[in-house]
Motif scaffolding. Structure first.
Motif, PDB file in Angstrom:
ATOM      1  N   ARG A  20      10.517  -7.641-132.956  1.00 44.50           N
ATOM      2  CA  ARG A  20      11.467  -7.308-134.015  1.00 44.50           C
ATOM      3  C   ARG A  20      10.835  -7.555-135.370  1.00 44.50           C
ATOM      4  O   ARG A  20       9.934  -8.382-135.504  1.00 44.50           O
ATOM      5  CB  ARG A  20      12.759  -8.115-133.877  1.00 44.50           C
ATOM      6  CG  ARG A  20      12.608  -9.616-134.094  1.00 44.50           C
ATOM      7  CD  ARG A  20      13.933 -10.323-133.812  1.00 44.50           C
ATOM      8  NE  ARG A  20      13.824 -11.773-133.984  1.00 44.50           N
ATOM      9  CZ  ARG A  20      14.789 -12.629-133.660  1.00 44.50           C
ATOM     10  NH1 ARG A  20      15.935 -12.191-133.151  1.00 44.50           N
ATOM     11  NH2 ARG A  20      14.606 -13.914-133.849  1.00 44.50           N
ATOM     12  N   GLN A  21      11.342  -6.828-136.347  1.00 47.98           N
ATOM     13  CA  GLN A  21      10.842  -6.979-137.707  1.00 47.98           C
ATOM     14  C   GLN A  21      12.005  -6.949-138.675  1.00 47.98           C
ATOM     15  O   GLN A  21      12.720  -5.943-138.771  1.00 47.98           O
ATOM     16  CB  GLN A  21       9.843  -5.864-138.039  1.00 47.98           C
ATOM     17  CG  GLN A  21       9.145  -6.046-139.362  1.00 47.98           C
ATOM     18  CD  GLN A  21       7.944  -5.146-139.501  1.00 47.98           C
ATOM     19  OE1 GLN A  21       7.774  -4.170-138.770  1.00 47.98           O
ATOM     20  NE2 GLN A  21       7.068  -5.467-140.443  1.00 47.98           N
ATOM     21  N   ALA A  22      12.188  -8.053-139.355  1.00 51.76           N
ATOM     22  CA  ALA A  22      13.212  -8.159-140.383  1.00 51.76           C
ATOM     23  C   ALA A  22      12.608  -7.744-141.723  1.00 51.76           C
ATOM     24  O   ALA A  22      11.382  -7.805-141.901  1.00 51.76           O
ATOM     25  CB  ALA A  22      13.734  -9.588-140.449  1.00 51.76           C
ATOM     26  N   GLY A  82      10.874  -7.625-145.042  1.00 54.92           N
ATOM     27  CA  GLY A  82       9.986  -8.554-145.720  1.00 54.92           C
ATOM     28  C   GLY A  82       9.262  -9.522-144.819  1.00 54.92           C
ATOM     29  O   GLY A  82       8.571 -10.424-145.308  1.00 54.92           O
ATOM     30  N   LYS A  83       9.413  -9.349-143.506  1.00 55.47           N
ATOM     31  CA  LYS A  83       8.769 -10.277-142.569  1.00 55.47           C
ATOM     32  C   LYS A  83       7.825  -9.532-141.632  1.00 55.47           C
ATOM     33  O   LYS A  83       7.901  -8.313-141.486  1.00 55.47           O
ATOM     34  CB  LYS A  83       9.835 -11.027-141.763  1.00 55.47           C
ATOM     35  CG  LYS A  83      10.702 -11.962-142.604  1.00 55.47           C
ATOM     36  CD  LYS A  83      11.582 -12.814-141.729  1.00 55.47           C
ATOM     37  CE  LYS A  83      12.385 -13.811-142.556  1.00 55.47           C
ATOM     38  NZ  LYS A  83      13.235 -14.681-141.692  1.00 55.47           N
ATOM     39  N   GLU A  84       6.956 -10.310-140.995  1.00 52.02           N
ATOM     40  CA  GLU A  84       6.044  -9.743-140.018  1.00 52.02           C
ATOM     41  C   GLU A  84       6.790  -9.393-138.732  1.00 52.02           C
ATOM     42  O   GLU A  84       7.821  -9.992-138.410  1.00 52.02           O
ATOM     43  CB  GLU A  84       4.946 -10.767-139.688  1.00 52.02           C
ATOM     44  CG  GLU A  84       4.024 -11.100-140.843  1.00 52.02           C
ATOM     45  CD  GLU A  84       3.101  -9.945-141.162  1.00 52.02           C
ATOM     46  OE1 GLU A  84       2.892  -9.657-142.352  1.00 52.02           O
ATOM     47  OE2 GLU A  84       2.586  -9.328-140.210  1.00 52.02           O
ATOM     48  N   ARG A  85       6.238  -8.437-138.006  1.00 50.71           N
ATOM     49  CA  ARG A  85       6.807  -8.112-136.697  1.00 50.71           C
ATOM     50  C   ARG A  85       6.477  -9.253-135.738  1.00 50.71           C
ATOM     51  O   ARG A  85       5.310  -9.681-135.647  1.00 50.71           O
ATOM     52  CB  ARG A  85       6.233  -6.789-136.190  1.00 50.71           C
ATOM     53  CG  ARG A  85       6.956  -6.233-134.987  1.00 50.71           C
ATOM     54  CD  ARG A  85       6.457  -4.838-134.640  1.00 50.71           C
ATOM     55  NE  ARG A  85       6.676  -3.890-135.731  1.00 50.71           N
ATOM     56  CZ  ARG A  85       6.456  -2.582-135.619  1.00 50.71           C
ATOM     57  NH1 ARG A  85       6.029  -2.073-134.466  1.00 50.71           N
ATOM     58  NH2 ARG A  85       6.658  -1.779-136.635  1.00 50.71           N
ATOM     59  N   GLU A  86       7.479  -9.730-135.040  1.00 53.53           N
ATOM     60  CA  GLU A  86       7.285 -10.885-134.166  1.00 53.53           C
ATOM     61  C   GLU A  86       7.733 -10.559-132.749  1.00 53.53           C
ATOM     62  O   GLU A  86       8.640  -9.738-132.551  1.00 53.53           O
ATOM     63  CB  GLU A  86       8.088 -12.084-134.684  1.00 53.53           C
ATOM     64  CG  GLU A  86       9.587 -11.875-134.670  1.00 53.53           C
ATOM     65  CD  GLU A  86      10.379 -13.153-134.961  1.00 53.53           C
ATOM     66  OE1 GLU A  86       9.754 -14.229-135.105  1.00 53.53           O
ATOM     67  OE2 GLU A  86      11.610 -13.077-135.022  1.00 53.53           O
ATOM     68  N   SER A 102      13.684 -18.938-130.772  1.00 55.89           N
ATOM     69  CA  SER A 102      14.930 -18.631-131.478  1.00 55.89           C
ATOM     70  C   SER A 102      15.923 -17.839-130.636  1.00 55.89           C
ATOM     71  O   SER A 102      17.110 -17.798-130.961  1.00 55.89           O
ATOM     72  CB  SER A 102      14.635 -17.877-132.778  1.00 55.89           C
ATOM     73  OG  SER A 102      13.953 -16.674-132.506  1.00 55.89           O
ATOM     74  N   GLU A 130      20.644 -14.025-138.358  1.00 56.17           N
ATOM     75  CA  GLU A 130      19.180 -14.046-138.413  1.00 56.17           C
ATOM     76  C   GLU A 130      18.527 -13.194-137.325  1.00 56.17           C
ATOM     77  O   GLU A 130      17.305 -13.030-137.319  1.00 56.17           O
ATOM     78  CB  GLU A 130      18.654 -15.487-138.338  1.00 56.17           C
ATOM     79  CG  GLU A 130      19.218 -16.308-137.204  1.00 56.17           C
ATOM     80  CD  GLU A 130      20.400 -17.169-137.640  1.00 56.17           C
ATOM     81  OE1 GLU A 130      21.267 -16.674-138.399  1.00 56.17           O
ATOM     82  OE2 GLU A 130      20.463 -18.341-137.194  1.00 56.17           O
ATOM     83  N   ALA A 188      17.394  -7.184-137.510  1.00 56.12           N
ATOM     84  CA  ALA A 188      16.018  -6.671-137.584  1.00 56.12           C
ATOM     85  C   ALA A 188      15.974  -5.301-136.923  1.00 56.12           C
ATOM     86  O   ALA A 188      16.940  -4.886-136.269  1.00 56.12           O
ATOM     87  CB  ALA A 188      15.052  -7.611-136.866  1.00 56.12           C
ATOM     88  N   ARG A 242       1.021  -8.821-131.358  1.00 55.53           N
ATOM     89  CA  ARG A 242       1.336  -7.413-131.593  1.00 55.53           C
ATOM     90  C   ARG A 242       0.139  -6.535-131.238  1.00 55.53           C
ATOM     91  O   ARG A 242       0.300  -5.467-130.636  1.00 55.53           O
ATOM     92  CB  ARG A 242       1.712  -7.241-133.061  1.00 55.53           C
ATOM     93  CG  ARG A 242       1.963  -5.827-133.495  1.00 55.53           C
ATOM     94  CD  ARG A 242       2.316  -5.774-134.972  1.00 55.53           C
ATOM     95  NE  ARG A 242       2.489  -4.408-135.430  1.00 55.53           N
ATOM     96  CZ  ARG A 242       2.835  -4.079-136.666  1.00 55.53           C
ATOM     97  NH1 ARG A 242       3.042  -5.026-137.570  1.00 55.53           N
ATOM     98  NH2 ARG A 242       2.972  -2.814-137.005  1.00 55.53           N
TER      99      ARG A 242
END
Length: 124
Positions: free
Chosen positions: A38-40, A42-46, A63, A89, A92, A108
């Motif tokens: 998932r990618q929110a 402004g954040k990296e894909r996790e 999480s 949270e 994403a 990734r």
């Protein structure tokens, strides 16, 4: 090569449940380890969860551990992610990914094929 199409995203409220699906076509689905990322904004894909070719080995990011289940149906060429007790949270874009190996990985760059993603938005 394999093509991946995600579905099941949407707008939900905190505490709701959701099931994402990823339909695969092309080469034999059971040849691939699979993952949900998932990618929110402004954040990296996790990585969220990964699963080996047989479904026997799974991984969950801390999480979502305890409130998510990754599964696969090799007969239907479909990967699933069931998430309970959704939180804001968790908002994403969720991506399905396939790896040219039967065994899972967390990076990734270890995954070779990606879907277009499905948006999950959790309101508080």
């Amino acid at each position: 090569q394999v093509q991946l199409v995600e579905s099941g995203g949407g707008l939900v409220q905190a505490g709701d449940s959701l099931r994402l699906a990823c339909a695969a076509s092309g080469r034999t689905f059971s040849s691939y380890a699979m993952g949900w990322f998932r990618q929110a904004p402004g954040k990296e894909r996790e990585p969220v969860a990964t699963i080996a070719w047989s479904g026997g080995a799974t991984y969950y990011v801390d999480s979502v551990k305890g409130r998510s289940t990754i599964s696969r149906d090799n007969a239907k060429n479909t990967l699933y992610l069931h998430m309970n007790n959704l939180k804001p949270e968790d908002t994403a874009v969720y991506y399905c990914a396939a790896r040219n190996s039967r065994y899972t990985a967390l990076r990734r760059e270890d995954y070779n094929y990606w879907g277009q993603g499905t948006q999950v938005t959790v309101s508080s």
